[in-house]
Scaffold this active site. Structure first.
Site, PDB file in Angstrom:
ATOM      1  N   VAL A  63     -25.462 -34.045 -32.963  1.00  0.00           N
ATOM      2  CA  VAL A  63     -25.859 -34.774 -32.375  1.00  0.00           C
ATOM      3  C   VAL A  63     -27.430 -34.945 -32.066  1.00  0.00           C
ATOM      4  CG1 VAL A  63     -25.520 -36.934 -30.845  1.00  0.00           C
ATOM      5  CG2 VAL A  63     -23.481 -36.164 -31.942  1.00  0.00           C
TER       6      VAL A  63
ATOM      7  N   CYS B 190       8.953 -61.849 -38.707  1.00  0.00           N
ATOM      8  CA  CYS B 190       8.703 -60.555 -39.453  1.00  0.00           C
ATOM      9  C   CYS B 190       8.470 -59.625 -38.846  1.00  0.00           C
ATOM     10  CB  CYS B 190       7.925 -61.069 -40.338  1.00  0.00           C
ATOM     11  SG  CYS B 190       8.811 -62.111 -41.737  1.00  0.00           S
TER      12      CYS B 190
ATOM     13  N   LYS C 140      11.568 -57.576 -37.366  1.00  0.00           N
ATOM     14  CA  LYS C 140      12.124 -56.129 -38.297  1.00  0.00           C
ATOM     15  C   LYS C 140      11.697 -55.947 -39.418  1.00  0.00           C
ATOM     16  CE  LYS C 140      12.920 -60.019 -41.966  1.00  0.00           C
ATOM     17  NZ  LYS C 140      12.835 -59.389 -43.355  1.00  0.00           N
TER      18      LYS C 140
HETATM   19  N1  NAD Z   1     -20.126 -33.977 -34.380  1.00  0.00           N
HETATM   20  C1  NAD Z   1     -20.115 -35.599 -34.744  1.00  0.00           C
HETATM   21  O1  NAD Z   1     -20.153 -36.436 -35.986  1.00  0.00           O
HETATM   22  C2  NAD Z   1     -20.319 -36.317 -33.616  1.00  0.00           C
HETATM   23  C3  NAD Z   1     -19.911 -37.921 -33.487  1.00  0.00           C
HETATM   24  C4  NAD Z   1     -20.518 -38.453 -32.276  1.00  0.00           C
HETATM   25  C5  NAD Z   1     -21.035 -38.178 -31.127  1.00  0.00           C
HETATM   26  N2  NAD Z   1     -20.410 -36.764 -30.623  1.00  0.00           N
HETATM   27  C6  NAD Z   1     -20.328 -35.966 -29.552  1.00  0.00           C
HETATM   28  O2  NAD Z   1     -22.137 -35.638 -28.891  1.00  0.00           O
HETATM   29  C7  NAD Z   1     -21.097 -34.654 -28.078  1.00  0.00           C
HETATM   30  C8  NAD Z   1     -22.296 -33.935 -29.297  1.00  0.00           C
HETATM   31  O3  NAD Z   1     -21.539 -33.270 -30.325  1.00  0.00           O
HETATM   32  P1  NAD Z   1     -21.895 -32.497 -31.228  1.00  0.00           P
HETATM   33  O4  NAD Z   1     -20.987 -32.181 -32.349  1.00  0.00           O
HETATM   34  O5  NAD Z   1     -23.363 -32.577 -31.856  1.00  0.00           O
HETATM   35  O6  NAD Z   1     -21.764 -30.738 -30.258  1.00  0.00           O
HETATM   36  P2  NAD Z   1     -22.364 -29.280 -30.834  1.00  0.00           P
HETATM   37  O7  NAD Z   1     -21.175 -28.515 -29.898  1.00  0.00           O
HETATM   38  O8  NAD Z   1     -22.839 -29.088 -32.671  1.00  0.00           O
HETATM   39  O9  NAD Z   1     -23.714 -29.121 -30.267  1.00  0.00           O
HETATM   40  C9  NAD Z   1     -23.528 -29.321 -28.491  1.00  0.00           C
HETATM   41  C10 NAD Z   1     -24.934 -28.297 -28.476  1.00  0.00           C
HETATM   42  O10 NAD Z   1     -25.088 -28.614 -27.120  1.00  0.00           O
HETATM   43  C11 NAD Z   1     -26.058 -26.638 -26.459  1.00  0.00           C
HETATM   44  N3  NAD Z   1     -25.844 -26.977 -24.869  1.00  0.00           N
HETATM   45  C12 NAD Z   1     -24.872 -26.431 -24.165  1.00  0.00           C
HETATM   46  N4  NAD Z   1     -25.601 -26.673 -23.351  1.00  0.00           N
HETATM   47  C13 NAD Z   1     -26.449 -27.022 -22.942  1.00  0.00           C
HETATM   48  C14 NAD Z   1     -27.579 -27.090 -21.559  1.00  0.00           C
HETATM   49  N5  NAD Z   1     -26.999 -27.141 -20.473  1.00  0.00           N
HETATM   50  N6  NAD Z   1     -28.830 -27.681 -22.276  1.00  0.00           N
HETATM   51  C15 NAD Z   1     -28.858 -27.859 -23.613  1.00  0.00           C
HETATM   52  N7  NAD Z   1     -27.669 -27.451 -24.238  1.00  0.00           N
HETATM   53  C16 NAD Z   1     -26.673 -27.359 -24.664  1.00  0.00           C
HETATM   54  C17 NAD Z   1     -24.613 -26.010 -27.118  1.00  0.00           C
HETATM   55  O11 NAD Z   1     -25.872 -25.037 -26.851  1.00  0.00           O
HETATM   56  C18 NAD Z   1     -25.355 -26.750 -28.926  1.00  0.00           C
HETATM   57  O12 NAD Z   1     -26.484 -26.687 -29.206  1.00  0.00           O
HETATM   58  C19 NAD Z   1     -19.982 -34.488 -28.393  1.00  0.00           C
HETATM   59  O13 NAD Z   1     -19.723 -34.814 -26.982  1.00  0.00           O
HETATM   60  C20 NAD Z   1     -19.361 -35.693 -28.917  1.00  0.00           C
HETATM   61  O14 NAD Z   1     -18.137 -35.412 -28.761  1.00  0.00           O
HETATM   62  C21 NAD Z   1     -20.259 -35.922 -31.811  1.00  0.00           C
END
Ligand code: NAD
Length: 438
Positions: free
Chosen positions: A11, A268, A271
């Site tokens: 993200v 519907c 059932k």
């Molecule tokens: N991957 C997806 O497709 C997607 C889609 C929508 C929403 N999300 C949500 O977005 C969020 C992130 O997902 P993601 O897949 O990008 O996660 P990810 O695990 O790929 O990346 C998270 C990053 O955060 C970093 N991090 C952790 N602690 C940190 C800190 N204190 N300071 C700075 N960086 C730090 C990690 O090192 C890592 O690089 C989650 O909540 C997820 O549920 C993900």
């Protein structure tokens, strides 16, 4: 805008690259120095079509930089996007450790920030997290007040891995939950130039929308698989069935049946759910999801019964008896279960439904009524004003305009239990109003 992006995973990297492309000055922040080094050198460790090119181009223009120093990043920017991971704990609960750590870091820097800074949560967090946890940690660490000294938003991310950049460019919608208008206004500027429906709402609604979306997507997959498995057991091609199913944009792939409210019923749905589940059992096909549908529906009826019981009133006026407005079909109407239960528990129930006149019902409909609620004729009140006068609680079971008018005419003198939503927001009702899912 000058934006810090905390967390350079899927993200964060995609957001950082796209924001830089759209003209913003972005500083990516991560605790993982390999990710930061890669970005500094114009590369991304996240594999997404088009991302390498964006990162390479904009680390050259200088609009995309990266650091492990979140404190300095906050001081140098107007806004912080929180994109860190929110994984599951072993018991299934949401792990907010990374969110908390990043809020401490941002909060500490906020304490030193001379101007107004906006914090925007993009990670997926459960309803209440942004206000109850993120805001509190930021305020404690900074000694400043949210809303006055800094802004706060929750902007859920809907991108899909594999086409994340295209999804960023053409989102189905942009949902901005804001602590206040100023926060939402500023955060929306991130998306200047992107053509999409823009929705402004509360922090909690934005958080909830993300979970509604993802659980629905999961539900769709599980549902299609169960249907497919049953089809295969009948030598039917499940994919063909679901392709034809999806042609129906009126009822199937549409807004229909997606507004929370009362239970389903009628001649519907109950059932047919029962029949398909039984057939699957005969064919040894597991259908845990389909099996749960009727149970979930029953729970919704029980919820409505509890709502009536919690009023501590005994004289109950029920508006609507058939399973939906505009029909006299009472077969398997959930209102009948509601009424039967209340009568059985000693409540004085009256029912008004202009479409249902017991003496005029025919065939299966009539025998259903006779079997399930033999005293229904006695409970039916032909005059809506008399019903309102005789009760302390009005239960609205469907979306008839006549019922809405009856509730408005009661003018807050009765307790309203709204199972449909038709009387929502119409009035204050002196606080005498309860909706089933709102
Ligand atoms: N991957 C997806 O497709 C997607 C889609 C929508 C929403 N999300 C949500 O977005 C969020 C992130 O997902 P993601 O897949 O990008 O996660 P990810 O695990 O790929 O990346 C998270 C990053 O955060 C970093 N991090 C952790 N602690 C940190 C800190 N204190 N300071 C700075 N960086 C730090 C990690 O090192 C890592 O690089 C989650 O909540 C997820 O549920 C993900």
């Amino acid at each position: 805008m000058k934006i810090s992006v905390f967390g350079l995973g899927y993200v964060g990297s995609v957001s950082a690259g796209c924001l830089a492309r759209d003209g913003h000055h972005v500083i990516g922040v991560d605790v993982n120095s390999a990710k930061v080094d890669a970005l500094v050198n114009g590369r991304s460790l996240v594999s997404e079509p088009g991302l390498s090119e964006l990162v390479a181009a904009h680390s050259k223009t200088g609009r995309l930089r990266a650091t492990t120093d979140g404190f300095q990043a906050v001081l140098a920017t107007d806004m912080s996007l929180i994109c860190v991971g929110t994984p599951s704990n072993s018991n299934g609960s949401l792990n907010l450790d990374y969110i908390e750590a990043v809020c401490r870091e941002i909060g500490t820097a906020l304490g030193q920030h001379s101007g107004y800074h906006l914090v925007c949560v993009r990670s997926t967090v459960l309803p209440g997290t942004t206000r109850n946890m993120v805001m509190q940690v930021l305020e404690q660490q900074s000694g400043k007040r949210a809303g006055t000294d800094f802004g706060l938003c929750m902007n859920p991310e809907f991108l899909r891995e594999g086409c994340a950049i295209a999804d960023y460019q053409e989102p189905s919608q942009i949902v901005m939950g804001g602590l206040d208008e100023k926060s939402s206004d500023i955060a929306m500027q991130m998306y200047d130039g992107i053509d999409a429906l823009r929705i402004r709402t509360t922090l909690e609604t934005a958080e909830s929308v993300k979970y509604a979306c993802n659980t629905f997507h999961a539900l769709k997959v599980a549902y299609a698989n169960e249907i497919g498995n049953i089809c295969q057991a009948h030598n039917v091609d499940g994919q063909e069935v679901m392709r034809i199913f999806c042609n129906d944009r009126k009822l199937n792939v549409s807004e229909k049946y997606l507004l929370p409210g009362f239970a389903f019923g009628g001649s519907c749905l109950p059932k047919d759910c029962r029949a398909l589940v039984y057939r699957a059992k005969e064919k040894d096909v597991e259908t845990p999801l389909l099996r749960a549908v009727l149970e979930s529906n029953q729970m919704q009826i029980e919820r409505s019964i509890r709502m009536v019981e919690q009023t501590d009133h005994k004289r109950i006026g029920v508006l609507g008896l058939s399973f939906k407005s505009g029909t006299d079909d009472v077969r398997e109407s959930p209102v009948i279960v509601l009424v039967e239960t209340l009568v059985g528990r000693g409540y004085d129930v009256q029912i008004y439904d202009p479409n249902v006149k017991p003496e005029e019902l025919f065939g299966a409909n009539r025998s259903f009524l006779a079997q399930t609620l033999p005293h229904v004729a006695k409970l039916m009140q032909p005059d809506v004003d008399a019903l309102v006068a005789n009760c302390d609680v009005l239960v609205v079971t469907n979306g008839s305009e006549e019922f809405r008018q009856a509730v408005l005419a009661a003018d807050g003198s009765k307790m309203i239990i709204d199972l449909h939503g038709i009387t929502k927001h119409s009035k204050e009702y002196n606080g005498n109003y309860k909706g089933i899912c709102w």
